[in-house]
Design a protein around this motif. Structure first.
Motif, PDB file in Angstrom:
ATOM      1  N   SER A   1      16.829  19.282  40.884  1.00 39.90           N
ATOM      2  CA  SER A   1      16.446  18.319  39.836  1.00 39.90           C
ATOM      3  C   SER A   1      15.796  17.083  40.454  1.00 39.90           C
ATOM      4  CB  SER A   1      17.667  17.919  39.017  1.00 39.90           C
ATOM      5  OG  SER A   1      18.613  17.262  39.843  1.00 39.90           O
TER       6      SER A   1
ATOM      7  N   LYS B   1      10.107  20.137  27.294  1.00 40.34           N
ATOM      8  CA  LYS B   1       9.092  19.492  28.145  1.00 40.34           C
ATOM      9  C   LYS B   1       8.273  18.491  27.351  1.00 40.34           C
ATOM     10  CE  LYS B   1       9.236  22.941  31.523  1.00 40.34           C
ATOM     11  NZ  LYS B   1       8.980  23.223  32.881  1.00 40.34           N
TER      12      LYS B   1
ATOM     13  N   ASN C   1      16.629  22.073  38.210  1.00 42.87           N
ATOM     14  CA  ASN C   1      15.163  21.997  38.176  1.00 42.87           C
ATOM     15  C   ASN C   1      14.602  21.125  37.058  1.00 42.87           C
ATOM     16  OD1 ASN C   1      14.982  23.758  40.415  1.00 42.87           O
ATOM     17  ND2 ASN C   1      15.342  25.495  39.045  1.00 42.87           N
ATOM     18  N   SER C   2      15.417  20.270  36.489  1.00 51.49           N
ATOM     19  CA  SER C   2      14.907  19.376  35.450  1.00 51.49           C
ATOM     20  C   SER C   2      14.348  18.110  36.054  1.00 51.49           C
ATOM     21  CB  SER C   2      16.004  19.032  34.449  1.00 51.49           C
ATOM     22  OG  SER C   2      16.083  20.042  33.475  1.00 51.49           O
TER      23      SER C   2
ATOM     24  N   GLU D   1      18.397  22.862  31.677  1.00 50.92           N
ATOM     25  CA  GLU D   1      17.640  23.280  32.855  1.00 50.92           C
ATOM     26  C   GLU D   1      16.137  23.265  32.557  1.00 50.92           C
ATOM     27  OE1 GLU D   1      19.226  27.002  34.187  1.00 50.92           O
ATOM     28  OE2 GLU D   1      21.219  26.140  34.561  1.00 50.92           O
ATOM     29  N   ASN D   2      15.358  23.088  33.612  1.00 52.27           N
ATOM     30  CA  ASN D   2      13.882  23.170  33.507  1.00 52.27           C
ATOM     31  C   ASN D   2      13.273  22.224  32.473  1.00 52.27           C
ATOM     32  OD1 ASN D   2      13.761  25.371  35.426  1.00 52.27           O
ATOM     33  ND2 ASN D   2      14.653  26.609  33.782  1.00 52.27           N
TER      34      ASN D   2
ATOM     35  N   ASP E   1      17.593  23.373  27.170  1.00 51.52           N
ATOM     36  CA  ASP E   1      16.860  23.941  28.303  1.00 51.52           C
ATOM     37  C   ASP E   1      15.368  24.004  27.974  1.00 51.52           C
ATOM     38  OD1 ASP E   1      19.283  24.372  29.487  1.00 51.52           O
ATOM     39  OD2 ASP E   1      19.278  26.559  29.261  1.00 51.52           O
ATOM     40  N   ASN E   2      14.543  23.831  28.992  1.00 50.48           N
ATOM     41  CA  ASN E   2      13.079  24.015  28.863  1.00 50.48           C
ATOM     42  C   ASN E   2      12.373  23.003  27.958  1.00 50.48           C
ATOM     43  OD1 ASN E   2      13.138  26.408  30.534  1.00 50.48           O
ATOM     44  ND2 ASN E   2      14.115  27.392  28.772  1.00 50.48           N
TER      45      ASN E   2
END
Lengths: 306, 306
Positions: free
Chosen positions: B154, B61, B121-122, B88-89, B58-59
Motif C-alpha cells: 500500500s 478508484k 496495494n491501495s 484492496e487495490n 475493494d477496487n
C-alpha cells in the motif's frame, strides 16, 4: 614498574612506548605509578577525593600532558576526578585514556570525571582513548563524564575514541561556550559481542559567535547496542552542527536521538544522521584489490571511525 | 445551512466553495451538517461514540471523500473518532481538516482521532488542513491523533498543514507498515503570537521493503514555541528518511528531536534537521524585485511551507 600487560594497555590508549615528554601522570590499578611536572604545568593530587588537579599557566604553548590510566586487576572499581585549569592564551595537547585488561571473573570499572576550565583565547587538543581486553568473564566498564567550560575566544578540539573491548559504557559530555568560543568533537565508538554503549552530548552555545561541530561515528557489530543522543542548544547568535553516522552489522541495534533547540532568531543549528550497513560496492571494490571479505570490512570500518 | 463564517472556514480547510463531488460528511458545531455516500464509499455514524466509519470497497478508484469539520461556537469542546476502512487495490483521495472561528472568551477545542486501515496495494492521498480565526480571547485548540496501518504494497501520501490561527496543538501520528508499503508525509506548520505546537511521528517499518519519507517544515514567529519529534524504527530491510526544517523568527523557540532506531542490519535510516532564520540574501533579492520586506518574508514562508 609496569608489567608487559600494562605497557601494552598504555600503547593502546596513549600511543606511549616509553615515558612521555612533558607533564604526565600515569595511574595503574588505582595508584599513582609515575608523575612529571614542568615549569608551566603542575599536577597536584586532590586531598578530598581521588584524582588530580592539572594547572596550566597562562601563555603555555606547545606543551603536552599525558594522564593515562591502566587497570589490570579484576574486581577493581574506581571513580577518579580530574580537573584541568587552563590559563589564558595557551596551546596545549592533553592525552587521557583508559585501558582495562580483565582476565578475572569480577567486573573492572573505571569512572572518570574530567572537568576542563579553558581560559580566554586558549587552544586545547584533547585525545581520549578507551580500550579493553582480557579473557575473563568479568565485565570491563568505563563511564566517563566530561565537562567543558570555555571562556571567550577559546578553542577545544576533542577526539574521543572507544577502540574495542569495553563491555559497558555510559558516556556523558556537557559543554558551555562563551563568546566566540569554538568546540570540535570527533567521537568514534566500536561495540561488539553483547556490549552496550550509551553516549550523550549537551552543548550550550551561550556566547555570541560561539560554534560547535559534533561528529559521532560508530560501528555496532554482533549483538551489541548503541544509543547516541546529541543536544545542541543555541541561546544566542551561534552556529551548531551535529552529525551521527553509524554502521550496523550482524544483529546489532543502533539508536540515534539528536536534539536541536533554537532559542534565538540568530541561532543556526543543523543535524544529520544516518544508520546503515557497509555498502556492498565498497566491499567488492576492496575484494577485487585482493582483500578477503573480512579484511575489506576491517579496512572500511577503520577508515570510517578515524 | 452554513453561515458565511462557516463557509469561509470550509474554504480554508478543504478548498471547498460548494458541496464537494463524491462522498462527504460535513460536521458543524458538533453536529452533522450534511452527508453523501456513493456506491463504493459508505459513511456510517458510530453508535458507541462520536464519529463516523468510512468504508471504501475493494477496487474503488479515482473517488474522493471530504470530511471537514467547522467550529464557530466559543466553549465547544469535542472529541471525534473517525475510522477509515480502505479495501484492496483502491486509489482514493481523502480530504479532512478543521477550521475554528472563536470570537468568544471560552476555548474552542476539536480533538480528532483518525485511524486508517489501508488494504493491500491501495493508494491513498490524505490532505488535512487546520485553521483558526476570530478575535475572541478564547483559545482555538486542535489535538489530532492519526493512526495508519498499511497492508502489503500500500501507498499513503499525507499532507498535513496547520495554516495559522491555532493557539495550541498536540499532534500525534503513528504508522505501522507491512511488506513493500510506502508512506510519504509532508507536514507544514506555522505558529505565531504565543502559540504552542507539538508534533510527534512514530513510524514502524515492519515489513521487508517498506519505506517512509517524513518531511516537516515549520515557521515559528513572534513568541511561539514548536517541538517536533520524529521517530523512525527500522525492524527489517527498509528505508527511512526524516527531515525537519524550521524557520525561526522574532522571539520564537523551536526544538527538533528526531530519533532513528535501527534494529536490523538491512535497515537504512537517514535524518536531517536544520533550524535558522530567513537568509538575508533571499530577502534582498525579492526586495530588489519590488516587494516590501514583509511581502518578501511572506513569499519565502509560503514557498517554504508548501
Amino acid at each position: 614498574m609496569l608489567d608487559s600487560i600494562q605497557k601494552h594497555l598504555l600503547e593502546e590508549v596513549a600511543d606511549l612506548h616509553s615515558v612521555p615528554e612533558g607533564a604526565y601522570n600515569i595511574r595503574s590499578n588505582g595508584q599513582l605509578e609515575s608523575r612529571n611536572t614542568t615549569a608551566n604545568i603542575d599536577i597536584i593530587t586532590k586531598t578530598d577525593k581521588s584524582g588530580i588537579d592539572i594547572k596550566i599557566k597562562d601563555n603555555t604553548k606547545n606543551e603536552s600532558v599525558h594522564i593515562p590510566v591502566v587497570l589490570s586487576k579484576s574486581g577493581l572499581k574506581e571513580t577518579v576526578y580530574n580537573d584541568f585549569y587552563i590559563g589564558e592564551n595557551c596551546d596545549v595537547t592533553i592525552v587521557a585514556g583508559c585501558g582495562i585488561s580483565n582476565c578475572g571473573v569480577q567486573d573492572a570499572e573505571h569512572d572518570g570525571v574530567h572537568r576542563f576550565f579553558v581560559g580566554k583565547n586558549s587552544k586545547i587538543r584533547y585525545i581520549e582513548k578507551h580500550y579493553g581486553e582480557g579473557d575473563g568473564t568479568g565485565n570491563r566498564i568505563l563511564n566517563p563524564r566530561t565537562e567543558v567550560y570555555q571562556e571567550e575566544g577559546s578553542y577545544v578540539d576533542m577526539e574521543m575514541i572507544q577502540i574495542k573491548g569495553v563491555d559497558s559504557t555510559n558516556r556523558t559530555t556537557i559543554a558551555k561556550l562563551k563568546k566566540d568560543a569554538k568546540m570540535v568533537v570527533h567521537e568514534g565508538i566500536m561495540t561488539h559481542g553483547g556490549q552496550k554503549a550509551e553516549s550523550s552530548y549537551e552543548v550550550e552555545l551561550n556566547g555570541e559567535g560561539s560554534s560547535a561541530d559534533v561528529v559521532s561515528r560508530s560501528v555496532a557489530r554482533d549483538d551489541s547496542t548503541q544509543i547516541f543522543s546529541a543536544s545542541l542548544i543555541g541561546n544566542t547568535k551561534c552556529n551548531g552542527h551535529a552529525e551521527c553516522d553509524a554502521i550496523i552489522m550482524d544483529k546489532a541495534h543502533v539508536v540515534a536521538i539528536p536534539r536541536l533547540d533554537a532559542n534565538d532568531v540568530d541561532a543556526a543549528l543543523i543535524h544529520e544522521a544516518a544508520i546503515g550497513k557497509i555498502a556492498g560496492e565498497q566491499l567488492i571494490k576492496l575484494m577485487t584489490l585482493g582483500l578477503t571479505e573480512s579484511e575489506a570490512e576491517e579496512q572500511i570500518i577503520n577508515g570510517f571511525l578515524h
